[in-house]
Design a protein around this motif. Structure first.
Motif, mmCIF file in Angstrom:
data_model
loop_
_atom_site.group_PDB
_atom_site.id
_atom_site.type_symbol
_atom_site.label_atom_id
_atom_site.label_comp_id
_atom_site.label_asym_id
_atom_site.label_seq_id
_atom_site.Cartn_x
_atom_site.Cartn_y
_atom_site.Cartn_z
ATOM 1 N N LEU A 14 26.832 34.317 31.046
ATOM 2 C CA LEU A 14 26.742 33.857 32.425
ATOM 3 C C LEU A 14 27.892 34.402 33.258
ATOM 4 N N LEU A 15 27.576 34.720 34.492
ATOM 5 C CA LEU A 15 28.604 35.221 35.409
ATOM 6 C C LEU A 15 29.444 34.062 35.923
ATOM 7 N N GLU A 16 30.700 34.318 36.128
ATOM 8 C CA GLU A 16 31.587 33.331 36.712
ATOM 9 C C GLU A 16 32.667 34.072 37.492
ATOM 10 N N THR A 17 33.314 33.358 38.391
ATOM 11 C CA THR A 17 34.340 33.994 39.201
ATOM 12 C C THR A 17 35.558 34.317 38.346
ATOM 13 N N ARG A 18 36.261 35.373 38.730
ATOM 14 C CA ARG A 18 37.437 35.820 37.971
ATOM 15 C C ARG A 18 38.661 35.826 38.875
ATOM 16 N N ASP A 19 39.795 35.608 38.276
ATOM 17 C CA ASP A 19 41.057 35.629 38.999
ATOM 18 C C ASP A 19 41.577 37.070 39.012
ATOM 19 N N VAL A 20 41.452 37.743 40.150
ATOM 20 C CA VAL A 20 41.867 39.143 40.222
ATOM 21 C C VAL A 20 43.386 39.290 40.136
ATOM 22 N N ILE A 21 44.113 38.262 40.502
ATOM 23 C CA ILE A 21 45.578 38.313 40.386
ATOM 24 C C ILE A 21 45.968 38.394 38.907
ATOM 25 N N ALA A 22 45.270 37.634 38.061
ATOM 26 C CA ALA A 22 45.550 37.674 36.620
ATOM 27 C C ALA A 22 45.207 39.050 36.048
ATOM 28 N N LEU A 23 44.133 39.663 36.544
ATOM 29 C CA LEU A 23 43.792 41.025 36.103
ATOM 30 C C LEU A 23 44.889 42.002 36.495
ATOM 31 N N LYS A 24 45.383 41.858 37.721
ATOM 32 C CA LYS A 24 46.439 42.741 38.220
ATOM 33 C C LYS A 24 47.728 42.563 37.430
ATOM 34 N N LYS A 26 48.245 41.945 34.340
ATOM 35 C CA LYS A 26 48.263 42.530 32.994
ATOM 36 C C LYS A 26 48.744 43.977 32.987
ATOM 37 N N THR A 27 48.452 44.737 34.054
ATOM 38 C CA THR A 27 48.863 46.149 34.109
ATOM 39 C C THR A 27 49.793 46.446 35.273
ATOM 40 N N GLY A 28 49.857 45.541 36.230
ATOM 41 C CA GLY A 28 50.658 45.787 37.420
ATOM 42 C C GLY A 28 49.849 46.419 38.544
ATOM 43 N N ASN A 29 48.579 46.753 38.264
ATOM 44 C CA ASN A 29 47.733 47.405 39.257
ATOM 45 C C ASN A 29 46.293 46.963 39.004
ATOM 46 N N LEU A 30 45.675 46.362 40.004
ATOM 47 C CA LEU A 30 44.304 45.866 39.871
ATOM 48 C C LEU A 30 43.337 46.995 39.526
ATOM 49 N N TYR A 31 43.490 48.145 40.186
ATOM 50 C CA TYR A 31 42.563 49.253 39.968
ATOM 51 C C TYR A 31 42.708 49.848 38.567
ATOM 52 N N GLU A 32 43.914 49.846 38.044
ATOM 53 C CA GLU A 32 44.123 50.308 36.673
ATOM 54 C C GLU A 32 43.454 49.348 35.688
ATOM 55 N N SER A 33 43.576 48.056 35.926
ATOM 56 C CA SER A 33 42.922 47.062 35.072
ATOM 57 C C SER A 33 41.408 47.247 35.093
ATOM 58 N N ILE A 34 40.854 47.440 36.278
ATOM 59 C CA ILE A 34 39.406 47.637 36.404
ATOM 60 C C ILE A 34 38.976 48.923 35.707
ATOM 61 N N SER A 35 39.787 49.957 35.798
ATOM 62 C CA SER A 35 39.484 51.217 35.124
ATOM 63 C C SER A 35 39.459 51.043 33.614
ATOM 64 N N ILE A 36 40.420 50.318 33.089
ATOM 65 C CA ILE A 36 40.484 50.050 31.645
ATOM 66 C C ILE A 36 39.253 49.257 31.208
ATOM 67 N N ILE A 37 38.910 48.239 31.963
ATOM 68 C CA ILE A 37 37.740 47.415 31.644
ATOM 69 C C ILE A 37 36.471 48.267 31.715
ATOM 70 N N GLY A 38 36.376 49.133 32.709
ATOM 71 C CA GLY A 38 35.203 49.998 32.860
ATOM 72 C C GLY A 38 35.046 50.969 31.707
ATOM 73 N N ARG A 39 36.161 51.572 31.277
ATOM 74 C CA ARG A 39 36.084 52.504 30.140
ATOM 75 C C ARG A 39 35.680 51.771 28.865
ATOM 76 N N ALA A 92 33.716 43.507 27.948
ATOM 77 C CA ALA A 92 34.977 44.227 28.123
ATOM 78 C C ALA A 92 35.995 43.365 28.864
ATOM 79 N N LEU A 93 35.543 42.645 29.867
ATOM 80 C CA LEU A 93 36.442 41.769 30.618
ATOM 81 C C LEU A 93 36.996 40.668 29.720
ATOM 82 N N THR A 94 36.174 40.113 28.867
ATOM 83 C CA THR A 94 36.627 39.085 27.929
ATOM 84 C C THR A 94 37.664 39.666 26.967
ATOM 85 N N GLU A 95 37.402 40.859 26.445
ATOM 86 C CA GLU A 95 38.370 41.499 25.553
ATOM 87 C C GLU A 95 39.691 41.765 26.283
ATOM 88 N N PHE A 96 39.613 42.207 27.531
ATOM 89 C CA PHE A 96 40.813 42.497 28.319
ATOM 90 C C PHE A 96 41.617 41.218 28.536
#
Length: 108
Positions: A14-24, A26-39, A92-96
């Motif tokens: 099920l989809l749920e909202t995510r805390d983008v600050i927490a994603l940011k 982990k790497t210091g950069n939101l876009y880098e985190s999203i790139s890692i999750i995407g790969r 991937a998001l759960t693993e990240f």
């Protein structure tokens, strides 16, 4: 990036909202985190597809007659299991979030 085989069914589909600050954070950069999750999502997707095809190939009959297509209950059940699984980006998001993805920055 981790490529070890894991159970794909342990993630909530099920989809749920995510805390983008927490994603940011982990790497210091939101876009880098999203790139890692995407790969990682691409890796998971390829692994799931290969696994599904391996399982379904066990049921395939290589006959010349195309009219002889019959349904196999086990094959249908395998397909349903994969349909109910969480999609690759959610896995991937759960693993990240659980720190189960190894990543490092390239030094140029």
């Amino acid at each position: 990036m981790s490529t070890s085989k894991k159970s794909f069914s342990s993630v909530n589909p099920l989809l749920e909202t995510r805390d983008v600050i927490a994603l940011k954070d982990k790497t210091g950069n939101l876009y880098e985190s999203i790139s890692i999750i995407g790969r990682r999502a691409n890796q998971i997707s390829v692994n799931m597809k290969e696994e599904l095809h391996r399982k379904l190939d066990e049921f395939s009959v290589h006959a010349d007659n195309l009219e002889e297509v019959h349904e196999n209950k086990e094959q249908i059940e395998i397909s349903r299991i994969y349909e109910r699984m969480a999609n690759a980006p959610l896995q991937a998001l759960t693993e990240f979030n659980d720190d189960r993805i190894y990543h490092r920055k390239k030094v140029m």
